[in-house]
Scaffold this motif. Structure first.
Motif, mmCIF file in Angstrom:
data_model
loop_
_atom_site.group_PDB
_atom_site.id
_atom_site.type_symbol
_atom_site.label_atom_id
_atom_site.label_comp_id
_atom_site.label_asym_id
_atom_site.label_seq_id
_atom_site.Cartn_x
_atom_site.Cartn_y
_atom_site.Cartn_z
ATOM 1 N N PRO A 1 0.915 -1.187 0.005
ATOM 2 C CA PRO A 1 -0.025 0.148 0.015
ATOM 3 C C PRO A 1 0.775 1.498 0.060
ATOM 4 C CG PRO A 1 -0.241 -1.396 2.125
ATOM 5 C CD PRO A 1 0.678 -1.985 1.339
ATOM 6 N N GLY A 2 0.329 2.424 -0.628
ATOM 7 C CA GLY A 2 1.044 3.706 -0.616
ATOM 8 C C GLY A 2 1.169 4.292 0.810
ATOM 9 N N PRO A 3 1.842 5.210 1.040
ATOM 10 C CA PRO A 3 1.622 5.808 2.198
ATOM 11 C C PRO A 3 0.452 6.430 2.625
ATOM 12 C CG PRO A 3 2.913 7.225 0.589
ATOM 13 C CD PRO A 3 2.595 5.958 -0.247
ATOM 14 N N PHE A 4 0.123 6.402 3.991
ATOM 15 C CA PHE A 4 -1.119 6.773 4.526
ATOM 16 C C PHE A 4 -1.204 8.351 4.278
ATOM 17 C CE2 PHE A 4 -3.262 8.134 8.314
ATOM 18 C CZ PHE A 4 -4.589 7.917 7.864
ATOM 19 N N LYS A 5 -2.293 8.773 3.777
ATOM 20 C CA LYS A 5 -2.461 10.150 3.521
ATOM 21 C C LYS A 5 -3.543 10.595 4.249
ATOM 22 C CE LYS A 5 -0.719 10.078 -1.243
ATOM 23 N NZ LYS A 5 -1.250 9.999 -2.712
ATOM 24 N N PRO A 6 -3.474 11.248 5.298
ATOM 25 C CA PRO A 6 -4.466 11.588 5.924
ATOM 26 C C PRO A 6 -5.186 12.689 5.563
ATOM 27 C CG PRO A 6 -2.454 12.520 7.323
ATOM 28 C CD PRO A 6 -2.152 11.496 5.991
#
Lengths: 178, 377
Positions: A63-68
């Motif tokens: 998964p890609g980086p978590f983007k809040p």
């Protein structure tokens, strides 16, 4: 093994998501839904494509980086109709969409309307007014009022022509003519 | 004369006239008993709780069969506040002649209704309601008498209903006092210009434009009782239009009304001194509905003071100052207070004023009853 890892990773991500977004509408991602989740998780594949006849280990796309993101929790919604624009003031009827049944008349400053929407604020224009909390990524909560005008297509020549035709036939059948 | 509140569901006797006026803040409806179980309805508004037209709800509560006993249904003008639920009344009253302003009898008005209501892009209650009226008028063929099929057209000094003494215990007559010829000519020009949108202009809700010169004012006679229903007819500097045209008409009924439904919620725009002096009896019973919309809700204190120079008997179906907005979540209320400058609820309880007068022999003392927030001003 790889599948377990991926499953655990998604579970961790979803835990993070559900902890961060306290909004009741956000549902935590369940383990059985691995492979179907969307949002911050891009894609996960734990099987090699059989159609290719490959025997190599399965490809895992992490998964890609978590983007809040900011979240908006709606507390109240109104649908409004502009009745009058006078000077810097707008007079309107607002219909309660959260607790239907209440209609209020309000006046408010044109300044409350975003500049991009201001030209839409004419007699009879329809707008939506949302009031709620915006939960920012830095953890701050803001109370927000947002007025958005509905963008409706322009009248076209064919609208007028067809309505004239309908009117002629209706007038004839109803005896609604001079 | 004291106002009281009896049993609202008690029907009038056969020889008792009744004028019931309903108003929830925006909207009004008048229900009249013409004697011997014949009724007429003027305009329509909905009970906000049941979504049923108040006229049908009230008549049902009295035990009246609306299908057979309502003889006349008049829509005074097309504005939202006078027409909500009108199609349901029309669909239920199979024995009623439907009447509306002659100024609406033009292709442009039908086109206006068709244009705004059939495209389904936005709610236009008054226009949508008229579209439903058209549908009912079309569907009535086959189950109502042929003479009731086509709408009746109200114009100044036209008799809309007439029962002679042979039909009733007393004469019953209903006249339209407006619109005048000049008002119709003006309206026919304006409907095309103002109501039909121009190509490449944005679609939006159809908002009623003022002033209102084509509204239908009515004169109702039941035996010796004369009633003036002022509708929303307003004044105009040109005396061929508005109230001056009514007062100056040589063909209108010459008697004086004991009961007046004050025009246009008592506003100064609709105040005509000559009308009060020449068409209304001394100290008449003045009935009003409030209008909680607008820059200032109607009637204002000045309006009430002005009317009180003509009569001490003024009754209103609701609070003239509108109603307080409901309380919501504290964060919501706080935000609303920060954003808005003024705010009020425009619909309140369905106030009801009922005046009953025995009509068998002359006129007795009227009995005035106030229900559901209606008040003496």
């Amino acid at each position: 093994m790889m599948r377990d890892l991926a499953t655990r990773f998604v579970a961790e991500q979803s835990k993070e998501v559900s902890e961060y977004f306290v909004d009741k509408d956000v549902k935590p991602i369940k383990e059985e839904n691995v492979g179907q989740v969307s949002g911050n998780v891009l894609a996960i594949s734990t099987e090699a494509p059989a159609s290719l006849g490959l025997t190599a280990p399965p490809v895992v796309i992490l998964p890609g980086p978590f983007k809040p993101r900011h979240r908006f929790k709606v507390l109240q919604q109104f649908e409004g109709t502009v009745l009058e624009i006078s000077g810097d003031e707008c007079r309107a009827h607002i219909r309660d969409l959260t607790r239907p049944g209440f209609v209020e008349e309000i006046t408010f400053s044109i300044e409350e309307i975003s500049e991009s929407d201001r030209e839409l604020a004419v007699l009879g224009a329809v707008f939506y007014w949302d009031i709620g909390y915006q939960d920012r990524i830095d953890g701050q909560r803001l109370r927000v009022s947002a007025i958005r005008f509905r963008r409706i297509p322009m009248w076209k020549e064919k609208d007028l022509v067809s309505s004239r035709r309908e009117a002629e036939s209706l007038s004839e059948s109803l005896g609604w003519k001079r | 004369m004291r106002a009281s509140a009896g049993n609202v569901n008690c029907p009038p006797s056969r020889y008792e006239a009744e004028i019931s006026i309903f108003g929830p803040g925006i909207g009004e409806c008048i229900v009249i008993h013409l004697g011997k179980n014949a009724w007429m309805v003027v305009d329509s508004c909905l009970d906000r709780n049941t979504r049923i037209p108040i006229a049908l709800q009230y008549l049902q509560a009295l035990g009246v069969n609306a299908a057979t006993d309502v003889k006349l249904f008049v829509i005074t003008h097309w504005h939202d506040d006078h027409i909500e639920g009108a199609s349901a009344i029309l669909a239920s009253c199979h024995n009623a002649k439907f009447v509306c302003s002659d100024a609406l009898r033009c292709g442009e008005f039908v086109q206006f209704v068709s244009l705004y209501s059939q495209r389904g892009f936005i709610e236009n209650s008054g226009v949508d309601e008229f579209n439903r009226i058209f549908e009912v008028l079309k569907s009535r063929r086959g189950y109502i008498r042929p003479e009731l099929l086509e709408p009746g057209w109200a114009i100044a000094d036209r008799r809309l209903l007439y029962y002679t003494k042979n039909d009733r215990p007393l004469n019953v007559e209903v006249y339209s006092l407006s619109p005048s010829d000049a008002a119709i000519t003006l309206a026919l020009r304006e409907i095309g210009q103002l109501l039909i949108p121009k190509v490449k202009t944005p679609k939006r809700r159809a908002i009623a434009q003022r002033p209102n010169h084509v509204s239908v004012a009515l004169w109702v006679i039941v035996g010796d009782l004369h009633v003036l229903l002022g509708s929303d007819l307003e004044n105009h500097p040109d005396n061929r239009l508005g109230w001056q045209a009514v007062v100056l008409s040589r063909n209108r009924p010459r008697e004086r009304a004991l009961i007046i439904k004050v025009p246009h919620h008592g506003s100064s725009n609709a105040y005509c001194k000559e009308m009060w002096q020449e068409m209304v009896a001394t100290n008449p019973i003045a009935l009003l509905t409030p209008f909680a919309s607008g820059v200032k809700p109607l009637p204002t204190e000045t309006d009430i003071a002005r009317i009180s120079t003509h009569t001490p008997q003024i009754y209103c179906t609701g609070s003239p100052s509108g109603w307080r907005s409901p309380r919501r979540d504290s964060a919501v209320d706080k935000t609303i207070k920060e954003v808005v400058r003024t705010r009020r609820l425009v619909y309140g309880p369905m106030g009801h004023i009922r005046v009953r007068i025995p009509i068998k022999k002359g006129l007795d003392e009227p009995n005035i009853e106030l229900f559901n927030g209606a008040q003496s001003l």
